[in-house]
Design a protein around this motif. Sequence first.
Motif, PDB file in Angstrom:
ATOM      1  N   ARG A  93       0.859  -1.177   0.115  1.00  0.00           N
ATOM      2  CA  ARG A  93       0.108  -0.009  -0.064  1.00  0.00           C
ATOM      3  C   ARG A  93       0.777   1.229   0.028  1.00  0.00           C
ATOM      4  NH1 ARG A  93      -3.623   3.424   3.615  1.00  0.00           N
ATOM      5  NH2 ARG A  93      -4.948   4.346   2.076  1.00  0.00           N
ATOM      6  N   ALA A  94       2.168   1.146   0.605  1.00  0.00           N
ATOM      7  CA  ALA A  94       2.762   2.194   0.599  1.00  0.00           C
ATOM      8  C   ALA A  94       2.984   2.625  -0.921  1.00  0.00           C
ATOM      9  CB  ALA A  94       4.258   1.966   1.142  1.00  0.00           C
ATOM     10  N   VAL A  95       3.399   1.950  -1.746  1.00  0.00           N
ATOM     11  CA  VAL A  95       3.664   1.870  -3.060  1.00  0.00           C
ATOM     12  C   VAL A  95       2.439   2.525  -3.892  1.00  0.00           C
ATOM     13  CG1 VAL A  95       4.407   1.157  -5.243  1.00  0.00           C
ATOM     14  CG2 VAL A  95       5.530   0.366  -3.214  1.00  0.00           C
ATOM     15  N   LEU A  96       1.265   1.799  -3.475  1.00  0.00           N
ATOM     16  CA  LEU A  96      -0.012   2.126  -3.956  1.00  0.00           C
ATOM     17  C   LEU A  96      -0.425   3.708  -3.544  1.00  0.00           C
ATOM     18  CD1 LEU A  96      -2.111  -0.910  -3.804  1.00  0.00           C
ATOM     19  CD2 LEU A  96      -1.029  -0.034  -5.926  1.00  0.00           C
ATOM     20  N   ALA A 144       7.674  -1.426 -11.372  1.00  0.00           N
ATOM     21  CA  ALA A 144       6.652  -1.839 -12.379  1.00  0.00           C
ATOM     22  C   ALA A 144       5.482  -1.570 -11.951  1.00  0.00           C
ATOM     23  CB  ALA A 144       7.061  -3.005 -13.242  1.00  0.00           C
ATOM     24  N   PHE A 145       5.233  -2.396 -10.726  1.00  0.00           N
ATOM     25  CA  PHE A 145       4.064  -2.329  -9.723  1.00  0.00           C
ATOM     26  C   PHE A 145       3.657  -0.821  -9.665  1.00  0.00           C
ATOM     27  CE2 PHE A 145       2.009  -2.329  -5.523  1.00  0.00           C
ATOM     28  CZ  PHE A 145       1.072  -3.078  -5.828  1.00  0.00           C
ATOM     29  N   LEU A 146       4.686   0.154  -9.235  1.00  0.00           N
ATOM     30  CA  LEU A 146       4.294   1.334  -8.850  1.00  0.00           C
ATOM     31  C   LEU A 146       4.005   2.021 -10.299  1.00  0.00           C
ATOM     32  CD1 LEU A 146       4.889   4.111  -7.316  1.00  0.00           C
ATOM     33  CD2 LEU A 146       7.016   4.218  -8.029  1.00  0.00           C
ATOM     34  N   VAL A 147       4.671   2.034 -11.388  1.00  0.00           N
ATOM     35  CA  VAL A 147       4.344   2.541 -12.756  1.00  0.00           C
ATOM     36  C   VAL A 147       2.949   2.232 -13.201  1.00  0.00           C
ATOM     37  CG1 VAL A 147       5.069   2.509 -14.952  1.00  0.00           C
ATOM     38  CG2 VAL A 147       6.871   2.900 -13.322  1.00  0.00           C
TER      39      VAL A 147
END
Lengths: 362, 70
Positions: free
Chosen positions: A115-118, A246-249
């Motif tokens: 979730r930090a990344v999201l 890649a998840f972040l992008v």
Amino acid sequence: MKNPRDFFASRVGIIVVGLVLGGLAATLQWKGNPGNMGICMACFTRDIAGALGLHRAGVVQYLRPEIPACCLGAFLAALAFREFRPRTGSAPVVRFVLGMFAMIGALVFLGCPWRAVLRLAGGDANAILGIVGLAVGIAIGVQFLKMGFSLGRSYPTRTLAGLAMPFVMVVLLLLAIFYPQFGAEGKAALFRSTKGPGALAAPIVLSILVGLIIGFLAQRTRFCTVGGIRDVVLMRDFHLLSGVAAFLVAAFVMNLIYRQFHAGFEGQPAAHNTHWLNFAGMRLAGLSFTLAGGCPGRQVFLCGEGDGDAAVFVFGMLTGAAVAHNFVMVGAAANAAYIVVIGLIVVGVIGFMGREKLALAR
Amino acid sequence: MAETVDARGLSCPQPVILTRTALQKTSGGEVIVVVDTMTQVHNCTRAAEKLGWQASYADKGEAFELTLRK
């Protein structure tokens, strides 16, 4: 003799899977999950704890189907690729404690590393403090590992033990689908929020389907948010981190498309802007996850492979969520400041005491 | 006699740390790493290749034997 190659173990493989996971997470939010919470291993485990009646925070009680679906997706992948290997015995009680403190730290920040990344992908600038804290916690954990920290070996065990957690997850999934009442509504399990983040959810069929896909793909690639940072700190290996990037992008791009990107520190969903607590909470979580060998998602996927120690860690997370809410230690609440300090001391002691006499690395 | 690293049952990233330590002690030759999951086969392979070693593995039933050569 075989050369260990397959698509999912390749750099391209983990980047593709990271993109898919990020896109799916943003889509779950678009279809109804709470803000910047398409998928969150900490928040959703906490919501499950609430649904079961383990804590009384009325706004975060919902038996999230994503967590059991993730575990069962990993279980199916492990079965399909003959990687289901029941194993246990690596300091389970210590892992339980690490799971508790990892969860408590994550709930001070209000989110797991996923979730930090999201949150960052959704424009929540508070996530920067959390991610920096996470990286610092992981770096401290790497120092312990370099000094020889180990929770000891796990050993092969019987199939029954490996099937226990997938069985629990099947039960949770059935409860999520049928949502039975075991007494007067609001007085007995299952609980279900009528307002707040716990009342926000994507359609259950979509949640289950996405959970299964995430679990399956993550098991194949060993996707791990904590491992991503850890491997860079430890040996400048960017393999796992490229998946997280890649998840972040993907989440960021999909958030723009879905018009759910809102930049700033203020007014972010399920967030607070007490900066040092965002930092310190995730520092505690990062250290705890590192000593346990992986991020909360990874622990859930390992359960699907028959890893009993990861299962104990997940039960620790469930308990930690209940404790965090019952003792008013969530977000910027009154006792959060105390618990991040206490937690760092406890997990630090685990780190020091877990060192083996032989130095494992220079 | 090739050096053997027994990394069975260890959590991430300990098998990788043990493998790197063994490889960095020697300039070349053969090192055997025993692990019990394909995850660790891949992880240790990646770490070894980064140090210029070549990897191959064999499934021994309860464990995998990774042979590293340089």
